[in-house]
Each structure stands twice: as C-alpha cells, then as structure tokens.
Design an enzyme around this catalytic site. Structure first.
Site, PDB file in Angstrom:
ATOM      1  N   ARG A 108       0.848  -1.190   0.000  1.00  0.00           N
ATOM      2  CA  ARG A 108       0.000   0.000   0.000  1.00  0.00           C
ATOM      3  C   ARG A 108       0.881   1.236   0.000  1.00  0.00           C
ATOM      4  O   ARG A 108       1.723   1.385   0.871  1.00  0.00           O
ATOM      5  CB  ARG A 108      -0.865   0.047   1.271  1.00  0.00           C
ATOM      6  CG  ARG A 108      -2.043  -0.844   1.239  1.00  0.00           C
ATOM      7  CD  ARG A 108      -3.083  -0.443   2.239  1.00  0.00           C
ATOM      8  NE  ARG A 108      -2.590  -0.319   3.604  1.00  0.00           N
ATOM      9  CZ  ARG A 108      -3.367  -0.028   4.636  1.00  0.00           C
ATOM     10  NH1 ARG A 108      -4.654   0.183   4.445  1.00  0.00           N
ATOM     11  NH2 ARG A 108      -2.879   0.057   5.845  1.00  0.00           N
ATOM     12  N   THR A 112      -1.310   7.437  -0.530  1.00  0.00           N
ATOM     13  CA  THR A 112      -2.588   7.308  -1.244  1.00  0.00           C
ATOM     14  C   THR A 112      -3.392   6.105  -0.740  1.00  0.00           C
ATOM     15  O   THR A 112      -4.584   6.019  -0.998  1.00  0.00           O
ATOM     16  CB  THR A 112      -2.347   7.099  -2.750  1.00  0.00           C
ATOM     17  OG1 THR A 112      -1.657   5.850  -2.920  1.00  0.00           O
ATOM     18  CG2 THR A 112      -1.493   8.219  -3.328  1.00  0.00           C
ATOM     19  N   ASP A 204       0.185  -3.717  12.391  1.00  0.00           N
ATOM     20  CA  ASP A 204       0.591  -4.040  11.027  1.00  0.00           C
ATOM     21  C   ASP A 204       1.074  -5.484  10.998  1.00  0.00           C
ATOM     22  O   ASP A 204       2.142  -5.812  11.540  1.00  0.00           O
ATOM     23  CB  ASP A 204       1.706  -3.079  10.579  1.00  0.00           C
ATOM     24  CG  ASP A 204       2.092  -3.300   9.123  1.00  0.00           C
ATOM     25  OD1 ASP A 204       2.277  -4.475   8.715  1.00  0.00           O
ATOM     26  OD2 ASP A 204       2.203  -2.311   8.387  1.00  0.00           O
ATOM     27  N   ASP A 207       4.660  -6.190   9.608  1.00  0.00           N
ATOM     28  CA  ASP A 207       5.739  -5.784  10.519  1.00  0.00           C
ATOM     29  C   ASP A 207       5.813  -6.714  11.726  1.00  0.00           C
ATOM     30  O   ASP A 207       6.902  -7.039  12.195  1.00  0.00           O
ATOM     31  CB  ASP A 207       5.512  -4.331  10.985  1.00  0.00           C
ATOM     32  CG  ASP A 207       5.876  -3.335   9.903  1.00  0.00           C
ATOM     33  OD1 ASP A 207       6.659  -3.691   8.996  1.00  0.00           O
ATOM     34  OD2 ASP A 207       5.362  -2.206   9.946  1.00  0.00           O
TER      35      ASP A 207
HETATM   36  C1  PRP Z   1      -1.199  -4.607   4.532  1.00  0.00           C
HETATM   37  C2  PRP Z   1      -1.936  -5.930   4.671  1.00  0.00           C
HETATM   38  C3  PRP Z   1      -2.738  -6.000   3.404  1.00  0.00           C
HETATM   39  C4  PRP Z   1      -3.070  -4.561   3.138  1.00  0.00           C
HETATM   40  C5  PRP Z   1      -4.473  -4.310   3.598  1.00  0.00           C
HETATM   41  O1  PRP Z   1      -0.103  -4.792   3.728  1.00  0.00           O
HETATM   42  O2  PRP Z   1      -1.107  -7.039   4.850  1.00  0.00           O
HETATM   43  O3  PRP Z   1      -2.015  -6.532   2.307  1.00  0.00           O
HETATM   44  O4  PRP Z   1      -2.156  -3.763   3.913  1.00  0.00           O
HETATM   45  O5  PRP Z   1      -4.824  -3.015   3.313  1.00  0.00           O
HETATM   46  P1  PRP Z   1      -5.919  -2.608   2.238  1.00  0.00           P
HETATM   47  O6  PRP Z   1      -7.106  -3.504   2.450  1.00  0.00           O
HETATM   48  O7  PRP Z   1      -6.225  -1.178   2.588  1.00  0.00           O
HETATM   49  O8  PRP Z   1      -5.322  -2.759   0.873  1.00  0.00           O
HETATM   50  P2  PRP Z   1       1.083  -3.719   3.594  1.00  0.00           P
HETATM   51  O9  PRP Z   1       0.815  -2.745   2.495  1.00  0.00           O
HETATM   52  O10 PRP Z   1       1.365  -3.126   4.937  1.00  0.00           O
HETATM   53  O11 PRP Z   1       2.274  -4.595   3.060  1.00  0.00           O
HETATM   54  P3  PRP Z   1       3.072  -5.798   3.769  1.00  0.00           P
HETATM   55  O12 PRP Z   1       2.166  -7.004   3.746  1.00  0.00           O
HETATM   56  O13 PRP Z   1       4.262  -5.942   2.877  1.00  0.00           O
HETATM   57  O14 PRP Z   1       3.423  -5.372   5.177  1.00  0.00           O
END
Ligand code: PRP
Length: 213
Positions: A108, A112, A204, A207
């Site tokens: 993400r 944005t 998160d 993390d």
């Molecule tokens: C987090 C989570 C999902 C996403 C959910 O990933 O693991 O993939 O955000 O959010 P959304 O429904 O608003 O799209 P992140 O972007 O933190 O990446 P990561 O898994 O690499 O930590």
C-alpha cells in the site's frame, strides 16, 4: 439493479477467538505472533475448504475394495498477498500438502493507500483451479480487490478470500467489486482509522510477522 454481494462469513469458533485475542495483544512476541497466525489459518481452513470438490478413488482396505473420496489437491492454489499473506500459507498447505502456491506482490502506498503491484506468479491452467487468496488484513480492500482482479485477468474463475481481521469498509469494497468471491474472516472489526489501519485490529501484520518496525 443492485448487485448481489459476496457471502461474508465470520468464523467465530471459540478456538479461533481465543487465539485471535492473543494475536491482537501488543505484548505478543514475533514468535508467538507467527505461530498464532499459522494456527488460526489452519482452524479457518477447515471451514474455508468445506465445499471443495471430491473425486472418487478405489481403495483396498485390509478387508475389501471400496470407492472412497479425495479432494483434487493439485487443483487448489493458495495465493498469499505479499508480504503478510506468507504467514498464512503453511496453515493451509499442512492440511492440503499437494496444493500449489501462487504469489501476488502488492504494497500500500502509505500516502494514497492505493495498492502498488510488484510481483505476480501463479500455476498454469488457472481456469480449472480453486484459488484461496490469503492476507491477514482486509482494511480498505484495495489490495484484495487488486489481487482478485489480477487473478481474474490471468484466467482464474473460482476464487475465495480469507483474512484474519476485516474492516467493514474492506468487506464492502471487495464484495462490491467482486460479488462472486466469498470472504472469510476470523473477526469483523469496528472501523478504519484515518491512516487506513483497522481498529481495534492487531497493528501491522507484516511488521509483526517479520519484525520490520
Ligand atoms: C497490509 C496488509 C494487506 C493490506 C491491507 O499490507 O497485509 O495486504 O495492507 O490493506 P488494504 O485492504 O487497505 O489494501 P502492507 O501494504 O502493509 O504490506 P506488507 O504485507 O508488505 O506489510
């Protein structure tokens, strides 16, 4: 005419709720967090795979021959959304060792909140396979929507989505965009924060799984 929305199921078995309460706690260590994600996924997988197709097989018991039933394991594809979805793969493949694993890389954009694609690899002949997309979090739903769209573009026709914690906003967005994709969660939380975090949530997941903060 309004589109029928996808079935949304909260798997609120006591064992799942118990383990989820530990997963949410900020004092839970990385080791425990990984183990809990794995265990909850296995417990959920039992229900998520409930309607998988069976095929007859001839089995000779010590006493006689019979027609038994087995799932077509190679037809099942677990697709983690990287990174955090990786923590859910073993929980399913332990139950279905012959399942294939695809990967979708999305993160993400922190400003944005839009998903950005960086990797995509799935097994051949997707039209004849059953896909389970896994990600611990369904927040805005942007990542899940993008992952499902990408699978459909590649030819997938049977897709279900499995997460641990969902926000109402994410469930609404995913089921509106993909009404044919059933959604399974261990919990439906209250809301999204202004920063796009699920409240009360579990922080998160990526993390906490990988120790990157
Ligand atoms: C987090 C989570 C999902 C996403 C959910 O990933 O693991 O993939 O955000 O959010 P959304 O429904 O608003 O799209 P992140 O972007 O933190 O990446 P990561 O898994 O690499 O930590």
């Amino acid at each position: 005419m309004p589109q029928p929305s996808a079935p949304f199921t909260v798997l609120d078995h006591p064992l799942i709720q118990h383990k989820l309460s530990h997963l949410r706690a900020r004092t839970t260590s990385k080791k425990q967090f990984r183990e809990l994600v794995d265990e909850i996924t296995t417990l959920m997988a039992y229900e998520v795979t409930r309607d998988l197709a069976l095929e007859p097989v001839e089995v000779r018991t010590p006493l006689e021959s019979m027609t038994a039933h087995r799932i077509r394991g190679k037809k099942l594809v677990v697709v983690p959304i990287l990174r955090a979805g990786l923590g859910m793969v073993d929980g399913i493949t332990r139950l279905v060792p012959s399942a294939r694993v695809g990967h979708i890389g999305l993160y993400r954009d922190e400003e944005t909140l839009e998903p950005v694609s960086y990797y995509f690899k799935i097994p051949g002949s997707p039209g004849g396979r059953e896909f389970i997309v896994v990600d611990p979090m369904l927040a805005t739903g942007g990542s899940a929507k993008a992952a499902v769209s990408r699978l459909k573009e590649a030819g997938a026709r049977s897709i279900r989505f499995m997460c641990l914690v969902a926000a109402p906003e994410g469930v609404g967005a995913l089921s509106e965009a993909h009404p044919d994709v059933p959604i399974f969660a261990a919990a439906l939380d209250r809301q999204l924060s202004d920063q796009g975090f699920i409240l009360p949530g579990l922080g998160d997941a990526g993390d906490r799984l990988f120790g990157t903060r």
